[in-house]
Design an enzyme around this catalytic site. Structure first.
Site, mmCIF file in Angstrom:
data_model
loop_
_atom_site.group_PDB
_atom_site.id
_atom_site.type_symbol
_atom_site.label_atom_id
_atom_site.label_comp_id
_atom_site.label_asym_id
_atom_site.label_seq_id
_atom_site.Cartn_x
_atom_site.Cartn_y
_atom_site.Cartn_z
ATOM 1 N N SER A 189 0.850 -1.190 0.000
ATOM 2 C CA SER A 189 0.000 0.000 0.000
ATOM 3 C C SER A 189 0.888 1.242 0.000
ATOM 4 C CB SER A 189 -0.935 -0.063 1.203
ATOM 5 O OG SER A 189 -1.902 0.943 1.138
ATOM 6 N N HIS A 224 -2.868 -0.950 -3.313
ATOM 7 C CA HIS A 224 -4.013 -0.063 -3.080
ATOM 8 C C HIS A 224 -3.846 1.185 -3.937
ATOM 9 C CE1 HIS A 224 -4.503 -1.992 1.151
ATOM 10 N NE2 HIS A 224 -5.089 -2.703 0.217
ATOM 11 N N ASP A 283 -4.665 -4.445 5.960
ATOM 12 C CA ASP A 283 -5.013 -5.373 4.896
ATOM 13 C C ASP A 283 -3.876 -6.377 4.690
ATOM 14 O OD1 ASP A 283 -6.410 -6.577 2.843
ATOM 15 O OD2 ASP A 283 -5.920 -5.047 1.354
#
Lengths: 187, 279
Positions: free
Chosen positions: A13, A40, A133
């Site tokens: 991310s 992401h 995540d």
């Protein structure tokens, strides 16, 4: 003893570009394994990740289209605003289901489906990121007998994501980016 | 490995049997859905409905018909936006509409219409282009809940800024606010938008062709199908389309992996708009 690896899944991310720039271009020509990557990205952008990395990498790089069969030695990026899943017949599926932990694509969704499809033959890598995540997904990979690699939070641009993965999977191996790059060439 | 290669995981056996039960008892056929997604949705349903495993869920489903709609809600959930992917709608407006104008009457099929986001987007676009009056829109879905929602045309107000922005970016010629009334946190779309719409229960899995279409829009529906089922649906679309009719798919869907690819030509390649070949 260890099952021969058949695929790599990777999640990143905040700080993803730099981290992936250390790892992906290091994969040599003729590399055997497919690499599925979730980064992401904002949903409204046409992603440039595949183009960007194709210019840097020695193996093919693609943004996934639904039901694309997985080819050896290819890097697959999840498209923005879709979850990426691995089917047991080793094809790639996309989904527009709700975001998971505010993320679509979600690292958990990729990892959990890949753990189902590849079992112990999977290598999962969690890199820098500012949320949680991937931790649950990594647990699914470990439960299925797969290998868990986490970027050392100490050197990570954003340590929260690797930290969460380590807390959920204490057995995961912590490595620096360059160590991960070297490791993947050996699996 | 201790597990024999031939042995299917228990959970996979249970899921297969559950889907078989759902089909045999209620004729909802999810057996050829893409398994990775369906499994995620079923796990979520199992947890939230409070079953220890899928066998228990199957027992309840077989004996208590009230379980059916509760389960279907998880299996048919679709999340969309009005004018999702504005460049797609821009391409319909700029490139497809000029062809559609040449027909005295039009039929448009929104396959898998869900709560109606895509339907209302197309009706508004057709109205802006002066084509609405000569068009019949068929909005189909397998979910009664979805069809009722689509027919109601009510969306929560917090989604409207995104819809408005998408509409503008898609080349909208009016203001979206002309088409709805806001009250109590909800936007209620004008019923005149539905005057040429036929809502109908239709399954791409088990049902057949029902009319000759000039445009079929089916976006992010077939991603939930396995390849076999995708081929069936694409065959249905091919049969349903008039000569040189148009098929619009989701941004990351492709005909590339389908045996039906030869029947279509790329029309706007980057927006996944295809045209059925003339012969």
């Amino acid at each position: 003893m260890a099952v021969r690896a058949e695929a790599i899944v990777m999640g990143a991310s905040a700080g993803a570009l730099e981290a992936l720039s250390t790892i992906l271009p290091a994969l040599p020509e003729g590399f055997r394994l497919p690499v599925m990557v979730v980064v992401h990205v904002p949903p409204d952008k046409r992603s440039v990740l595949a183009e960007l990395f194709q210019a840097k990498c020695r193996i093919p790089v693609r943004e996934v289209e639904d039901k694309e069969p997985i080819a050896a030695g290819t890097i697959y990026f999840a498209p923005p605003d879709y979850h990426l899943l691995v089917e047991t017949d080793k094809g790639l599926s996309l989904s527009s289901d709700e975001p998971v932990l505010f993320s679509r694509p979600s690292i958990d969704v990729l990892f959990e489906s890949a753990a189902d499809a590849y079992g112990a033959a999977l290598v999962a890598v969690i890199l820098t990121g500012a949320n949680q995540d991937g931790a649950k997904g990594m647990l699914a990979v470990v439960d299925a007998g797969g290998r868990a690699i986490v970027q050392d939070p100490d050197g990570a641009f954003a340590p929260a994501m690797p930290q969460a993965a380590i807390e959920m999977c204490p057995a995961a191996r912590r490595m620096s980016l360059s160590a991960i790059a070297a490791y993947l060439q050996e699996v | 490995m201790t597990e024999s290669l031939a042995s299917e995981k228990i959970e996979d056996i249970e899921i297969r049997l559950l889907l078989e039960a759902l089909y045999t008892r209620y004729h909802y056929d999810f057996r050829n859905y893409a398994m990775a997604s369906i499994k995620r949705r079923l796990r979520q349903a199992r947890e939230q409905l409070g079953f220890p495993n899928f066998s228990a869920m199957q027992e309840s489903l077989l004996h208590e018909p009230s379980m059916l709609p509760r389960l279907l809600r998880y299996l048919t959930v679709q999340v969309s936006e009005m004018f999702r992917d504005p460049p797609y709608f821009q391409a319909i407006r700029d490139k497809v509409v000029p062809h559609l104008r040449t027909y005295p009457s039009l039929k448009v099929w929104i396959a898998g219409c869900s709560a109606g986001e895509e339907l209302y987007s197309l009706v508004i676009l057709f109205r802006e282009e002066g084509l609405e009056d000569r068009t019949i829109f068929y909005a189909t879905d397998i979910s009664q809940d979805a069809l009722h929602a689509a027919e109601a045309g009510i969306f929560t107000l917090d989604r409207i800024p995104l819809f408005t922005e998408n509409h503008r970016k898609s080349g909208g010629k009016s203001s979206l606010s002309e088409y709805y009334q806001a009250a109590y946190g909800r936007a209620s779309f004008d019923k005149s938008l539905r005057r040429n719409v036929v809502f109908s229960d239709h399954s791409l899995v088990t049902d057949a062709v029902f009319g000759e279409m000039h445009l079929i829009s089916c976006r992010n529906v077939m991603i939930y199908f396995d390849r076999l089922l995708q081929d069936r649906a694409l065959g249905l679309f091919e049969e349903s389309l008039a000569r040189k009719g148009f098929l619009g798919l989701g941004a990351k869907e492709s005909l590339r992996f389908s045996p039906h690819a030869a029947a279509f030509a790329d029309f706007v390649r980057e927006e996944k708009i295809y045209q059925k070949r003339a012969d």
